[in-house]
Design a protein around this motif. Sequence first.
Motif, mmCIF file in Angstrom:
data_model
loop_
_atom_site.group_PDB
_atom_site.id
_atom_site.type_symbol
_atom_site.label_atom_id
_atom_site.label_comp_id
_atom_site.label_asym_id
_atom_site.label_seq_id
_atom_site.Cartn_x
_atom_site.Cartn_y
_atom_site.Cartn_z
ATOM 1 N N THR A 129 -37.259 -63.924 61.714
ATOM 2 C CA THR A 129 -37.968 -64.975 61.188
ATOM 3 C C THR A 129 -37.350 -66.443 61.444
ATOM 4 N N ALA A 169 -37.240 -67.847 64.622
ATOM 5 C CA ALA A 169 -38.965 -68.491 64.982
ATOM 6 C C ALA A 169 -38.893 -69.526 64.011
ATOM 7 N N PHE A 207 -44.124 -69.304 55.635
ATOM 8 C CA PHE A 207 -43.827 -68.857 57.225
ATOM 9 C C PHE A 207 -43.144 -67.748 56.884
ATOM 10 N N ARG A 208 -42.462 -68.099 56.330
ATOM 11 C CA ARG A 208 -41.673 -66.273 56.070
ATOM 12 C C ARG A 208 -41.773 -65.507 55.948
ATOM 13 N N TYR A 268 -44.460 -64.637 59.050
ATOM 14 C CA TYR A 268 -44.245 -64.417 60.148
ATOM 15 C C TYR A 268 -44.145 -63.260 60.856
ATOM 16 N N GLU A 284 -44.583 -63.411 70.079
ATOM 17 C CA GLU A 284 -44.326 -65.179 69.284
ATOM 18 C C GLU A 284 -44.691 -66.013 69.442
ATOM 19 N N ALA A 337 -47.522 -66.197 67.612
ATOM 20 C CA ALA A 337 -47.822 -67.026 66.301
ATOM 21 C C ALA A 337 -47.179 -67.919 65.944
ATOM 22 N N GLN A 338 -46.695 -68.908 67.166
ATOM 23 C CA GLN A 338 -46.192 -70.073 66.785
ATOM 24 C C GLN A 338 -47.059 -71.134 66.854
ATOM 25 N N PHE A 374 -49.247 -70.958 64.044
ATOM 26 C CA PHE A 374 -48.561 -71.627 62.673
ATOM 27 C C PHE A 374 -48.762 -72.679 62.904
#
Lengths: 339, 182
Positions: free
Chosen positions: A19, A22, B30-31, B34, B52, B55-56, B59
């Motif tokens: 994370t 990311a 986010f944390r 995610y 991923e 996911a970006q 967000f």
Amino acid sequence: MNDTEIGQALGTAEPQVNTDDALARFRARVQSEGIAGVTPVAHRRIASRWLQGLAAAAGVVIVASALTLSGVADSVLKIFEPKSVVAVPITQSDLNYLNQACAGLNLQDCMGAYGTFVWTTPPQPKEVQTRGQASSETGFAVQAPASLPSSVTGSPRYGVINRSSATFTFSADSTRQAAARQNRTAPPMPANIDGSKLFITGGPAVVQIWGAPTGATGATGAYPDVPTLIVGQAKAPTISSDGVTVAELQAYLLSQPGISPQLAAAIRAISDPSSTLPVPVPAELAISHAVTVQGVQGLYVGDNTGIASAVIWQKDGMMFEVIGSFTESQALSIANSMR
Amino acid sequence: MTLPAREGAGIPGGAGHVAQAISPAFEGLFRAEYARVVGIAHRVLADQAEAEDVAQDVFVSFYRAHPADAPYAPAWLHAAAAHAALNALRGRDRRARREAAQAVPIDTPAVDDDPAYIVAASETRDEVRAVLARLPERSAAMLALRYAGLSYAEIAAALDVRASSVGTLLRRAEDAFRRELR
């Protein structure tokens, strides 16, 4: 193929993510692409604008109710009593017009543009401490949602409004003067409307508010100036007339300058105006459609982004509404859990 | 919580925007979400790198238009993850599909190192992806959310359906999935 096999087909192992990496990638992208986020303050302003739109539109209810009241000719007391609700679109031009005509949307001033409004029993809102007190004050069993979304926490505050009544007398002179103050010319009031009376009653009503501003940290903390949930319950309002007909009032009031063709068409489309409560919905800001709630047909109003949703319905002579920052399904779940 | 600058300019997209530091509230969101957002996308795509990326994007979309402390934030992210991943899945070309099939060992327990097993599993999962892409959007999203571990209540919130309907809708989605997969 059983459930386990479907699960295996879709992959059973959780991906291992970093994370921190990311988040660093996200920060870099936001920076390099110049992406700006929404501030909570700004978002509250959107919500506030929406709620203000609804509040302003509520002023239209008075006009709309007058449009749909059941005063049937040859009868002194014919009652308007809503048994269903329907959305009517209110455009920004309608709101602007009413803002001018209604001088801040005060009920008395708004009606004053067409005649004389007198409270015979004025509303006297007050706060009580418990649901039981609210029930005894209003004389009906106050319902409350049995289940709430996790975003709604804490206990509600209870506001009670007594059964109120008012008389309104149409006046051609008042109408001319109000129009003159706005440098407009109003269409002439038909002689049989001039001097006719409406008898309006509303309530008692109870409003339960979760997350209401208290000066301390609100229930959500996130939207301290916007309640998380409002639940309203009221005896359905009634309007009586001493003779003027629905058709006459519609024709006259819909001829007023500033009423949009969209609103006028929606009002005219109401098939049973004596038992249908028109709910003004800001046309540019909200969507609305019929929903089934508590086994009856109600109305959903929302902006589809979760900023605010409302469910309104009528059952057993009572009007109910649920308003808050929910999705449609959440708002309906709350509404259907009312006991 | 407040953010520096741009107060009152809440609708992004106008000219001359300057990127701002992300807020503590957004970082917290986010944390917290995610891994789950990636997990949902991964159920659809079977490719961690692609999941991923999705996911970006999810967000970023949320960040542009919604406050981090909105009560609907998790549900919005979950739904967006499923829909964005399904869009990505449908947009894949043949080459990408082969690559997705080769990504299977990521999901496969280390003990299953029998080459025949891996090849068979790869073919199955390639077909699974094709079935997901053919299913109606809501059914496919429901399967992705459920098998990524979301509760019925979370699925209801994400897909804007009644919680009491999730069981029925999920069974229908599973039946459709089985029929398509044969």
